[in-house]
Design a protein around this motif. Structure first.
Motif, mmCIF file in Angstrom:
data_model
loop_
_atom_site.group_PDB
_atom_site.id
_atom_site.type_symbol
_atom_site.label_atom_id
_atom_site.label_comp_id
_atom_site.label_asym_id
_atom_site.label_seq_id
_atom_site.Cartn_x
_atom_site.Cartn_y
_atom_site.Cartn_z
ATOM 1 N N ASP A 1 7.654 0.620 -1.466
ATOM 2 C CA ASP A 1 7.386 -0.785 -1.120
ATOM 3 C C ASP A 1 5.890 -1.122 -1.121
ATOM 4 O OD1 ASP A 1 6.922 0.843 1.008
ATOM 5 O OD2 ASP A 1 7.774 -0.488 2.526
ATOM 6 N N TRP A 2 5.120 -0.431 -1.938
ATOM 7 C CA TRP A 2 3.713 -0.796 -2.081
ATOM 8 C C TRP A 2 3.600 -2.187 -2.707
ATOM 9 C CZ3 TRP A 2 -0.412 2.014 -0.315
ATOM 10 C CH2 TRP A 2 -0.178 3.320 0.092
ATOM 11 N N LEU A 3 2.660 -3.009 -2.172
ATOM 12 C CA LEU A 3 2.514 -4.400 -2.594
ATOM 13 C C LEU A 3 1.258 -4.553 -3.435
ATOM 14 C CD1 LEU A 3 3.252 -7.471 -2.385
ATOM 15 C CD2 LEU A 3 1.819 -7.540 -0.315
ATOM 16 N N THR A 4 1.436 -5.219 -4.585
ATOM 17 C CA THR A 4 0.256 -5.613 -5.369
ATOM 18 C C THR A 4 -0.075 -7.044 -4.972
ATOM 19 O OG1 THR A 4 0.916 -4.196 -7.213
ATOM 20 C CG2 THR A 4 -0.696 -5.936 -7.670
ATOM 21 N N PRO A 5 -1.073 -7.264 -4.130
ATOM 22 C CA PRO A 5 -1.282 -8.582 -3.514
ATOM 23 C C PRO A 5 -1.929 -9.581 -4.463
ATOM 24 C CG PRO A 5 -2.982 -7.085 -2.783
ATOM 25 C CD PRO A 5 -2.047 -6.272 -3.638
ATOM 26 N N GLY A 6 -1.692 -10.848 -4.169
ATOM 27 C CA GLY A 6 -2.363 -11.943 -4.855
ATOM 28 C C GLY A 6 -3.490 -12.481 -3.995
ATOM 29 N N GLU A 7 -4.205 -13.467 -4.539
ATOM 30 C CA GLU A 7 -5.378 -13.980 -3.832
ATOM 31 C C GLU A 7 -5.013 -14.730 -2.553
ATOM 32 O OE1 GLU A 7 -7.797 -16.290 -6.366
ATOM 33 O OE2 GLU A 7 -8.317 -14.634 -7.709
ATOM 34 N N ARG A 8 -3.772 -15.261 -2.466
ATOM 35 C CA ARG A 8 -3.372 -16.025 -1.302
ATOM 36 C C ARG A 8 -2.687 -15.173 -0.238
ATOM 37 N NH1 ARG A 8 -3.788 -21.451 -2.044
ATOM 38 N NH2 ARG A 8 -4.188 -22.169 -4.163
ATOM 39 N N ASP A 9 -2.550 -13.877 -0.523
ATOM 40 C CA ASP A 9 -1.906 -13.003 0.462
ATOM 41 C C ASP A 9 -2.914 -12.568 1.518
ATOM 42 O OD1 ASP A 9 0.558 -13.104 -0.818
ATOM 43 O OD2 ASP A 9 -0.002 -11.487 -2.207
ATOM 44 N N TYR A 10 -2.602 -12.825 2.782
ATOM 45 C CA TYR A 10 -3.464 -12.476 3.910
ATOM 46 C C TYR A 10 -2.716 -11.579 4.871
ATOM 47 C CZ TYR A 10 -7.435 -15.605 3.135
ATOM 48 O OH TYR A 10 -8.558 -16.206 2.636
ATOM 49 N N ALA A 11 -3.442 -10.695 5.454
ATOM 50 C CA ALA A 11 -2.893 -9.949 6.582
ATOM 51 C C ALA A 11 -3.212 -10.759 7.831
ATOM 52 C CB ALA A 11 -3.527 -8.567 6.656
ATOM 53 N N ARG A 12 -2.283 -11.595 8.240
ATOM 54 C CA ARG A 12 -2.540 -12.527 9.343
ATOM 55 C C ARG A 12 -2.345 -11.809 10.676
ATOM 56 N NH1 ARG A 12 -3.296 -17.343 7.107
ATOM 57 N NH2 ARG A 12 -2.460 -17.693 5.009
ATOM 58 N N LEU A 13 -3.107 -10.781 10.822
ATOM 59 C CA LEU A 13 -3.055 -9.958 12.027
ATOM 60 C C LEU A 13 -4.473 -9.702 12.515
ATOM 61 C CD1 LEU A 13 -0.524 -7.293 10.674
ATOM 62 C CD2 LEU A 13 0.039 -9.178 12.204
ATOM 63 N N THR A 14 -4.554 -9.191 13.698
ATOM 64 C CA THR A 14 -5.818 -8.695 14.217
ATOM 65 C C THR A 14 -5.598 -7.301 14.753
ATOM 66 O OG1 THR A 14 -5.371 -9.684 16.377
ATOM 67 C CG2 THR A 14 -6.671 -10.999 14.852
ATOM 68 N N ASP A 15 -6.621 -6.474 14.612
ATOM 69 C CA ASP A 15 -6.563 -5.089 15.068
ATOM 70 C C ASP A 15 -5.353 -4.370 14.427
ATOM 71 O OD1 ASP A 15 -7.400 -2.850 16.340
ATOM 72 O OD2 ASP A 15 -6.601 -3.385 18.303
ATOM 73 N N TYR A 16 -5.384 -4.244 13.102
ATOM 74 C CA TYR A 16 -4.226 -3.747 12.342
ATOM 75 C C TYR A 16 -4.669 -2.662 11.358
ATOM 76 C CZ TYR A 16 -6.108 -6.866 8.767
ATOM 77 O OH TYR A 16 -6.932 -7.492 7.869
ATOM 78 N N TYR A 17 -3.657 -1.978 10.763
ATOM 79 C CA TYR A 17 -3.894 -0.903 9.787
ATOM 80 C C TYR A 17 -3.245 -1.280 8.466
ATOM 81 C CZ TYR A 17 -5.319 2.034 13.706
ATOM 82 O OH TYR A 17 -5.954 2.543 14.800
ATOM 83 N N VAL A 18 -3.919 -0.911 7.363
ATOM 84 C CA VAL A 18 -3.404 -1.120 6.011
ATOM 85 C C VAL A 18 -3.683 0.135 5.191
ATOM 86 C CG1 VAL A 18 -3.564 -2.483 3.902
ATOM 87 C CG2 VAL A 18 -3.766 -3.614 6.118
ATOM 88 N N TRP A 19 -2.642 0.564 4.448
ATOM 89 C CA TRP A 19 -2.844 1.658 3.499
ATOM 90 C C TRP A 19 -3.139 1.047 2.132
ATOM 91 C CZ3 TRP A 19 -3.027 6.915 4.021
ATOM 92 C CH2 TRP A 19 -2.720 7.438 5.282
ATOM 93 N N ALA A 20 -4.173 1.573 1.454
ATOM 94 C CA ALA A 20 -4.523 1.125 0.106
ATOM 95 C C ALA A 20 -4.379 2.303 -0.848
ATOM 96 C CB ALA A 20 -5.944 0.583 0.074
ATOM 97 N N LYS A 21 -3.843 2.024 -2.040
ATOM 98 C CA LYS A 21 -3.675 3.068 -3.068
ATOM 99 C C LYS A 21 -4.371 2.600 -4.322
ATOM 100 C CE LYS A 21 0.320 3.721 -5.044
ATOM 101 N NZ LYS A 21 1.726 4.141 -5.292
ATOM 102 N N ILE A 22 -5.285 3.448 -4.833
ATOM 103 C CA ILE A 22 -6.096 3.094 -6.000
ATOM 104 C C ILE A 22 -6.026 4.247 -6.992
ATOM 105 C CG2 ILE A 22 -8.430 2.503 -6.771
ATOM 106 C CD1 ILE A 22 -8.941 1.598 -3.851
#
Length: 917
Positions: free
Chosen positions: A56-77
């Motif tokens: 379920d990895w997400l390829t985000p667009g420019e309008r996608d926001y993490a509307r959270l505070t104090d949160y974690y995100v995994w990034a894969k490059i």
């Protein structure tokens, strides 16, 4: 060892990269933007093993926001190296990350943990502070997957979170070295200009220079902070409750620039209504830098709002400059070009930040060059202002000198008629004592004399106050016991206080305070304060004078229980000609100059004077004077010298008798040099008994009369047209024919500097107008008697010593020269008066008058006196000579004549002198 050091240096340089977007610096050569995928970890508990197998990895667009505070995100490059050689690069993750745990996995290899990059907790809200930078190396045709566990405190677009940038190490190093050097060079220039402005401020005291120094310093600090150069210096970020150093320097720049421009173009005076709007925009701009952070707004919203208000602020500041330049205001025109050089790149820079949330290096450089141009143009404008200030200062100094001369001249004009009034009144008072008859002549004369003295006192105070305000009066510092000075001054008022039924006392703690003060001027301060205190204190009241120390200062307080002063009057009490209501109604006498004089005299000492008062309760004046440390040795040395001086002065004769002469032709001849005919007439009336009087109306006529008449004494005014009194004295003392004549100067200039100037040019006495006729007579008599005593001393002395019978170096040199000439021709019997006169370049008549004035001898008597003195020396030092030989050796052709004149001078014959050897 070199590889780890180089790697560490590379990491530091990468951490200092200028912020380009949210982490993407695409302006460097070899930089590549990598788009990745992301996985939001709402719980923060996912591990690397758990996320690797997720679909379920997400390829985000420019309008996608993490509307959270104090949160974690995994990034894969995904990384790859399609080339045939190995590459070493730097991988830059999102610069807004608080913490980053990075893992890599090569194709067919195990997972490798690269480590943790984290900002300290108190720096987490500072956007673009510390990027997560990692070195990576790829073999030929190798590929790698990077997993990054990222922690954020603010919501950011997911497309930026999942992205990264690859940079070649060499390109990063070169670019960052150039950028660092440039930013520090720029900051150094701004700091130098700031320090120079402060230095010039110390010289000229113009607050515009301080504001300009603040502006340049703020520019330098802004670009150091925004490019993270402060970390290179090892300086901590001054963050409080989520507010970083970037916000602080922006605030400093906005406030300093606003204050400088408003003062430079005089905005409050020119457009007062717009000035209020101007500062309202400044307040909103500054507020936007701090308040949204405290309210917890979205970070991008905060940045856009702050940048938008900065744009409005720039336009608000620029508007009055454009309008005033169009209307021809010189200050605004000077500022126009420099403001446009700064405003245009500033507007472009902020617009780009608002539209793209990224910072362009080129726009940043443009803003820096704009600020340098702004500074350079303003430096030129300020230099012009400084030149104008210097010209104004010189003009004001010239005006002050003209004013001082004007007051000196006008005081002379006031004092001269006062002399003509007071001197006759004093003489009439002596002729009409109060016990003579029942008429009221004495009372009327006393009333007239008292008011004339009050008028003179007013003139003196106006002159003294004007000289103080023009800084024309210096201090005559001396080591003084402040306690004794205050106590002696208070003692002078005991009688006045008793007459008014006022209790007067002095309180001193400690009993001795040694201070370096001008005793005369501090006494003037006390006289004014104590006089006012007694004057405004009703019968039954009390006046207390306290003297003590406050730290290193001498503190003197004059307290009374009088009528007091209202609060409305306290602000103007030290103004010239201020008078209290009772004084204005005529209930209390006064001129309104006393307290103004007090303030100026205290200011001259570098001290302060303040007043506290309550109506109906009393008033306290407090004077504080700075005091340097005074040693006991310095006090004792000065005290001894003063006592010696007093004793020597007391020993001088002070006779006031006029030398009576049997025949008027034998009376001393006085020359009066005065441009005022009434004053010449008054002086002649004063000196007519016992003296012959001749007059001259100016200095040139006086000098000519002195050379023609050879008076016994000259009395001269100072302020005269053409040649003044100082020039007359100097000319007389330099002319050998008249240099022996004593000179008394009369002047309206009562300052100690003026007296010193008169005595320095050779005046024998210096009297201040209005002249007391008894003092004038005493001075004339003493000077003539002192000359007479010198001549008598020579007549009774055995040996002539020029330095002991003359009062000026010129006369001493003249006598010595005459003696040398006679001694050179000692054996010549035919050496006569004409020969001596020719040798000293004088006519026989002038030489005769000169010698009679100095020695009371004719020229023949002087020549004979020198011959006899040398004959006496030969007789007393050598026994192998005869009387005839000594006579011929000293120019006496007749031995009989030689023996007779020798016996008349020394009381014995030459033969008896030889026998006594």
């Amino acid at each position: 060892m070199l590889a780890p050091v180089r790697l560490l240096f590379m990491l530091i340089l990468c951490a200092l990269l200028p912020p380009e977007g949210s982490a993407q610096n695409t302006s460097l050569a070899g930089a590549r933007l990598l788009a990745g995928s992301c996985l939001v970890d709402t719980t923060g508990g996912l591990s690397i093993d758990e996320v690797r197998g997720r679909r379920d990895w997400l390829t985000p667009g420019e309008r996608d926001y993490a509307r959270l505070t104090d949160y974690y995100v995994w990034a894969k490059i995904e990384l790859d190296n399609p080339t045939d050689h190995s590459v070493a690069e730097l991988l830059l993750l999102n610069r807004n990350v608080d913490s980053a745990w990075v893992y890599t996995q090569r194709t067919g290899a195990k997972i490798e943990y690269l480590g943790l990059r984290t900002a300290s907790g108190d720096r987490a809200h500072y956007a673009s502070l510390l990027p997560a930078t990692y070195p990576v190396s790829l073999r030929p045709h190798d590929s790698m997957t990077v997993y990054a566990r990222l922690h954020f405190r603010d919501p950011w677009p997911l497309v930026t979170i999942a992205a990264a940038t690859r940079h070649e190490m060499g390109a990063v190093m070169n670019a960052q070295l150039s950028s660092t050097a440039w930013h520090f060079f720029y900051a150094g220039i701004m700091l130098s200009i700031s320090l120079l402005s402060l230095f010039v401020f110390v010289m000229f005291r113009d607050r515009s220079l301080v504001l300009f120094a603040w502006v340049t310093l703020s520019f330098g600090a802004y670009f150091l902070v925004v490019n993270v150069m402060t970390d290179v210096l090892g300086l901590p970020s001054p963050i409080r409750v989520g507010i970083g150093s970037l916000q602080l320097v922006i605030t400093s720049l906005v406030v300093s620039m606003s204050a400088f421009i408003a003062r430079f173009i005089r905005l409050p005076c020119t457009y007062p209504n717009y000035n209020r709007l101007y500062w309202l925009v400044v307040l909103l701009t500054v507020t936007a830098q701090f308040v949204p952070y405290l309210l917890g707004w979205h970070v991008l919203t905060i940045l856009r709002l702050a940048n938008a208000l900065l744009l409005v602020w720039i336009l608000t500041v620029l508007a009055p400059i454009l309008v005033m330049s169009h209307r021809g205001y010189p200050a605004a025109r000077q500022l126009l070009v420099s403001s446009l050089m700064l405003a245009l790149p500033g507007l472009a820079y902020l617009s780009q930040l608002m539209l793209t949330s990224a910072q362009s290096s080129w726009l940043q450089y443009g803003l820096q060059f704009g600020s340098l141009s702004f500074t350079a143009v303003l430096v030129r404008a300020l230099a012009r202002q400084i030149r104008d200030m210097r010209s104004t200062t010189e003009r004001l100094t010239e005006q002050t000198e003209l004013k001082s001369r004007f007051f000196a001249n006008i005081s002379h004009e006031f004092r001269t008629p006062l002399t003509l009034i007071m001197s006759p009144l004093e003489q009439l008072l002596e002729r009409h004592p109060p016990d003579q008859g029942a008429d009221n002549d004495h009372a009327l004369l006393t009333l007239a004399h008292t008011n004339a003295k009050r008028q003179l006192e007013l003139v003196n105070r106006i002159l003294q106050l004007s000289r103080l305000e023009a800084d024309a009066t210096g201090l005559d510092h001396a080591v003084v016991d402040a306690v004794s000075l205050v106590q002696s001054t208070v003692a002078d008022f005991i009688h006045l206080a008793e007459q008014r039924e006022v209790s007067l006392r002095c309180v001193a703690t400690p009993q001795q305070i040694l201070a370096r003060l001008d005793a005369q001027k501090i006494e003037d301060v006390l006289l004014n304060l104590i006089t006012n205190a007694i004057k405004f204190t009703p019968a039954g009241g009390a006046v207390t004078v306290r003297v003590g120390e406050r730290g290193s200062d001498v503190q003197i307080a004059v307290c009374d229980t009088g009528v007091g002063i209202s609060q409305a009057q306290l602000s103007t009490i030290f103004e010239r000609f201020f008078r209290a209501p009772d004084a204005e109604r005529g209930q209390v006498e006064g001129t309104g100059l006393g307290l103004s004089l007090v303030r100026e005299l205290v200011r001259l000492h570098g001290g302060t004077v303040r007043v506290a008062s309550q109506v109906g309760e009393g008033t306290t004046f407090t004077v504080e004077l700075p005091n340097a440390v005074v040693t006991d040795e310095a006090w004792e040395a000065q005290h001894d010298s003063v006592v010696d001086g007093m004793n020597s002065s007391a020993a001088l004769p002070a006779t006031e008798k006029i030398a009576a002469q049997e025949e008027e032709e034998d009376w001393p001849l006085l020359l009066l040099v005065e441009d005022s005919a009434p004053l010449r007439e008054l002086l002649q009336l004063t000196l007519q008994h016992g003296y012959r009087i001749t007059e001259a109306e100016d200095g040139r006529a006086g000098l000519l009369a002195a050379k023609q008449l050879h008076p016994d004494l000259i009395i001269s005014d100072v302020a005269m047209p053409g040649m003044d009194g100082y020039e007359l004295v100097e000319a007389i003392k330099q002319d050998v024919e008249v240099s022996h004549i004593p000179v008394i100067l009369l002047t309206a200039r009562a300052g100690s500097e003026d007296r010193i100037s008169g005595l320095r040019v050779g005046a024998d006495a210096y009297l201040t107008k209005p002249v007391n006729h008894r003092e004038l007579l005493a001075r004339v008599t003493n000077l003539l008697e002192s000359r007479k005593l010198l001549r008598q001393r020579y007549a009774t002395s055995i040996a002539l010593k020029p330095a002991e019978v003359t009062t000026t170096p010129a006369d001493s040199d003249f006598l010595q020269r005459c003696m040398d000439v006679v001694e050179a021709h000692l054996s010549e019997e035919k050496f006569r008066v004409a020969d001596l006169a020719g040798a000293v370049s004088m006519s026989p008549a002038s030489l005769n008058r000169k010698l009679r004035s100095l020695l009371d001898q004719s020229t023949n008597q002087f020549i004979q006196s020198v011959r006899l003195q040398r004959a006496h020396d030969l007789l007393t030092t050598s026994a192998a000579v005869t009387v005839a030989e000594v006579g011929h050796a000293t120019g006496f052709s007749s031995t009989t004549y030689f023996v007779r004149v020798y016996r008349e001078k020394y009381g014995e014959t030459p033969g008896s002198v030889l026998k006594g050897i």
